[in-house]
Scaffold this motif. Sequence first.
Motif, PDB file in Angstrom:
ATOM      1  N   LEU A  80       0.834  -1.205   0.000  1.00  0.00           N
ATOM      2  CA  LEU A  80       0.000   0.000   0.000  1.00  0.00           C
ATOM      3  C   LEU A  80       0.868   1.254   0.000  1.00  0.00           C
ATOM      4  O   LEU A  80       0.559   2.231  -0.690  1.00  0.00           O
ATOM      5  CB  LEU A  80      -0.944   0.001   1.201  1.00  0.00           C
ATOM      6  N   ALA A  81       1.961   1.224   0.750  1.00  0.00           N
ATOM      7  CA  ALA A  81       2.880   2.365   0.760  1.00  0.00           C
ATOM      8  C   ALA A  81       3.487   2.567  -0.629  1.00  0.00           C
ATOM      9  O   ALA A  81       3.598   3.699  -1.112  1.00  0.00           O
ATOM     10  CB  ALA A  81       3.970   2.147   1.800  1.00  0.00           C
ATOM     11  N   GLU A  82       3.854   1.470  -1.287  1.00  0.00           N
ATOM     12  CA  GLU A  82       4.417   1.563  -2.628  1.00  0.00           C
ATOM     13  C   GLU A  82       3.366   2.077  -3.618  1.00  0.00           C
ATOM     14  O   GLU A  82       3.659   2.916  -4.471  1.00  0.00           O
ATOM     15  CB  GLU A  82       4.942   0.204  -3.082  1.00  0.00           C
ATOM     16  N   LEU A  83       2.150   1.585  -3.493  1.00  0.00           N
ATOM     17  CA  LEU A  83       1.059   1.976  -4.390  1.00  0.00           C
ATOM     18  C   LEU A  83       0.813   3.478  -4.345  1.00  0.00           C
ATOM     19  O   LEU A  83       0.600   4.117  -5.371  1.00  0.00           O
ATOM     20  CB  LEU A  83      -0.219   1.218  -4.022  1.00  0.00           C
ATOM     21  N   THR A  84       0.855   4.064  -3.169  1.00  0.00           N
ATOM     22  CA  THR A  84       0.555   5.496  -3.025  1.00  0.00           C
ATOM     23  C   THR A  84       1.800   6.359  -3.149  1.00  0.00           C
ATOM     24  O   THR A  84       1.729   7.569  -2.948  1.00  0.00           O
ATOM     25  CB  THR A  84      -0.146   5.765  -1.685  1.00  0.00           C
ATOM     26  N   THR A 112     -12.897   5.557 -10.897  1.00  0.00           N
ATOM     27  CA  THR A 112     -12.508   6.704 -10.085  1.00  0.00           C
ATOM     28  C   THR A 112     -13.792   7.427  -9.717  1.00  0.00           C
ATOM     29  O   THR A 112     -14.888   7.013 -10.118  1.00  0.00           O
ATOM     30  CB  THR A 112     -11.576   7.669 -10.854  1.00  0.00           C
ATOM     31  N   ASP A 113     -13.654   8.526  -9.012  1.00  0.00           N
ATOM     32  CA  ASP A 113     -14.844   9.321  -8.683  1.00  0.00           C
ATOM     33  C   ASP A 113     -15.434   9.956  -9.936  1.00  0.00           C
ATOM     34  O   ASP A 113     -16.612  10.260  -9.980  1.00  0.00           O
ATOM     35  CB  ASP A 113     -14.487  10.412  -7.670  1.00  0.00           C
ATOM     36  N   ARG A 114     -14.612  10.139 -10.965  1.00  0.00           N
ATOM     37  CA  ARG A 114     -15.039  10.822 -12.184  1.00  0.00           C
ATOM     38  C   ARG A 114     -15.606   9.886 -13.245  1.00  0.00           C
ATOM     39  O   ARG A 114     -16.437  10.285 -14.049  1.00  0.00           O
ATOM     40  CB  ARG A 114     -13.870  11.592 -12.795  1.00  0.00           C
ATOM     41  N   GLU A 115     -15.088   8.624 -13.289  1.00  0.00           N
ATOM     42  CA  GLU A 115     -15.493   7.751 -14.389  1.00  0.00           C
ATOM     43  C   GLU A 115     -15.218   6.276 -14.090  1.00  0.00           C
ATOM     44  O   GLU A 115     -14.431   5.953 -13.213  1.00  0.00           O
ATOM     45  CB  GLU A 115     -14.739   8.141 -15.670  1.00  0.00           C
ATOM     46  N   GLN A 116     -15.888   5.427 -14.862  1.00  0.00           N
ATOM     47  CA  GLN A 116     -15.578   4.003 -14.845  1.00  0.00           C
ATOM     48  C   GLN A 116     -14.390   3.822 -15.779  1.00  0.00           C
ATOM     49  O   GLN A 116     -14.445   4.199 -16.945  1.00  0.00           O
ATOM     50  CB  GLN A 116     -16.761   3.186 -15.350  1.00  0.00           C
ATOM     51  N   SER A 160     -10.830  -3.806  -1.349  1.00  0.00           N
ATOM     52  CA  SER A 160     -10.257  -2.793  -0.452  1.00  0.00           C
ATOM     53  C   SER A 160      -9.075  -2.090  -1.111  1.00  0.00           C
ATOM     54  O   SER A 160      -8.948  -0.864  -1.036  1.00  0.00           O
ATOM     55  CB  SER A 160      -9.814  -3.426   0.868  1.00  0.00           C
ATOM     56  N   ILE A 161      -8.213  -2.854  -1.757  1.00  0.00           N
ATOM     57  CA  ILE A 161      -7.074  -2.253  -2.452  1.00  0.00           C
ATOM     58  C   ILE A 161      -7.556  -1.389  -3.616  1.00  0.00           C
ATOM     59  O   ILE A 161      -7.018  -0.303  -3.859  1.00  0.00           O
ATOM     60  CB  ILE A 161      -6.075  -3.335  -2.908  1.00  0.00           C
ATOM     61  N   LEU A 162      -8.610  -1.827  -4.301  1.00  0.00           N
ATOM     62  CA  LEU A 162      -9.161  -1.013  -5.387  1.00  0.00           C
ATOM     63  C   LEU A 162      -9.801   0.273  -4.859  1.00  0.00           C
ATOM     64  O   LEU A 162      -9.782   1.301  -5.547  1.00  0.00           O
ATOM     65  CB  LEU A 162     -10.162  -1.818  -6.217  1.00  0.00           C
ATOM     66  N   ARG A 163     -10.343   0.246  -3.642  1.00  0.00           N
ATOM     67  CA  ARG A 163     -10.862   1.492  -3.031  1.00  0.00           C
ATOM     68  C   ARG A 163      -9.718   2.459  -2.750  1.00  0.00           C
ATOM     69  O   ARG A 163      -9.843   3.665  -2.974  1.00  0.00           O
ATOM     70  CB  ARG A 163     -11.638   1.194  -1.755  1.00  0.00           C
ATOM     71  N   ILE A 164      -8.594   1.941  -2.260  1.00  0.00           N
ATOM     72  CA  ILE A 164      -7.426   2.798  -2.027  1.00  0.00           C
ATOM     73  C   ILE A 164      -6.944   3.363  -3.364  1.00  0.00           C
ATOM     74  O   ILE A 164      -6.637   4.557  -3.478  1.00  0.00           O
ATOM     75  CB  ILE A 164      -6.309   2.017  -1.301  1.00  0.00           C
ATOM     76  N   TYR A 165      -6.890   2.517  -4.381  1.00  0.00           N
ATOM     77  CA  TYR A 165      -6.514   2.944  -5.729  1.00  0.00           C
ATOM     78  C   TYR A 165      -7.451   4.053  -6.207  1.00  0.00           C
ATOM     79  O   TYR A 165      -7.003   5.073  -6.726  1.00  0.00           O
ATOM     80  CB  TYR A 165      -6.584   1.727  -6.651  1.00  0.00           C
ATOM     81  N   ARG A 166      -8.741   3.858  -6.013  1.00  0.00           N
ATOM     82  CA  ARG A 166      -9.742   4.864  -6.424  1.00  0.00           C
ATOM     83  C   ARG A 166      -9.526   6.181  -5.685  1.00  0.00           C
ATOM     84  O   ARG A 166      -9.542   7.252  -6.286  1.00  0.00           O
ATOM     85  CB  ARG A 166     -11.145   4.326  -6.146  1.00  0.00           C
ATOM     86  N   ASN A 167      -9.314   6.103  -4.372  1.00  0.00           N
ATOM     87  CA  ASN A 167      -9.086   7.317  -3.583  1.00  0.00           C
ATOM     88  C   ASN A 167      -7.823   8.037  -4.048  1.00  0.00           C
ATOM     89  O   ASN A 167      -7.795   9.268  -4.154  1.00  0.00           O
ATOM     90  CB  ASN A 167      -8.983   6.981  -2.096  1.00  0.00           C
ATOM     91  N   PHE A 168      -6.773   7.260  -4.317  1.00  0.00           N
ATOM     92  CA  PHE A 168      -5.521   7.877  -4.759  1.00  0.00           C
ATOM     93  C   PHE A 168      -5.679   8.494  -6.140  1.00  0.00           C
ATOM     94  O   PHE A 168      -5.145   9.573  -6.412  1.00  0.00           O
ATOM     95  CB  PHE A 168      -4.384   6.850  -4.729  1.00  0.00           C
TER      96      PHE A 168
END
Length: 194
Positions: A8-12, A110-114, A136-144
């Motif tokens: 998760l640290a690497e992802l963000t 994302t919040d803007r689009e599929q 859960s990881i995809l939610r973090i991805y979406r937030n980032f």
Amino acid sequence: MAELVDHLAELTGFRDRELLDVTLVGALRDLLRPRAVAIYRSVGEAGQERWLTRARLSHDDLAASADPAWIDLDGLPRHEEHPHRLQAFHDQAIVLVAGDPHRAFFPVATDREQLGVMEVESEAPLDERDQRLVMSILRIYRNFQGLLDYSERDTLTGLLNRKTFDESFLKMVAQPAPAAAAARACSSAATGWA
């Protein structure tokens, strides 16, 4: 648990969306140990949508593969050719398909689009715990992705800000188009220059 936190640290830690996709598939490959994991983005005009491979890793790959930036969209698979991806994309829900290999399709947005779909190929079906982990990881991805959008776009127009536009433009012109690369290769071969 420490491995998950490291991923998760690497992802963000990246601000480049391509590296973010590669890091995401790498993290899920390391955590789930599937046969393969890939992200497919939906591209093209309405009625002509195609699947662009953003990042794909098999269990024994050293590096992720992806479709090149200058690819001819007509050469990509049409949405209809992959009905399970299409179902996950349109329904924004997990689609599980039994077989050899078992496949799990997760919507990526994302919040803007599929954006597209993540596909996980595995020996055995993903259990509920693994499905929750991926979501859960995809939610973090979406937030980032949302944070990146906020930092890269003008809030009034939604257009890229100057810094992001310049970086994107320079990245695109630094990659040779297929025709230009082929012409240079032919020219080099004819003159004897490498």
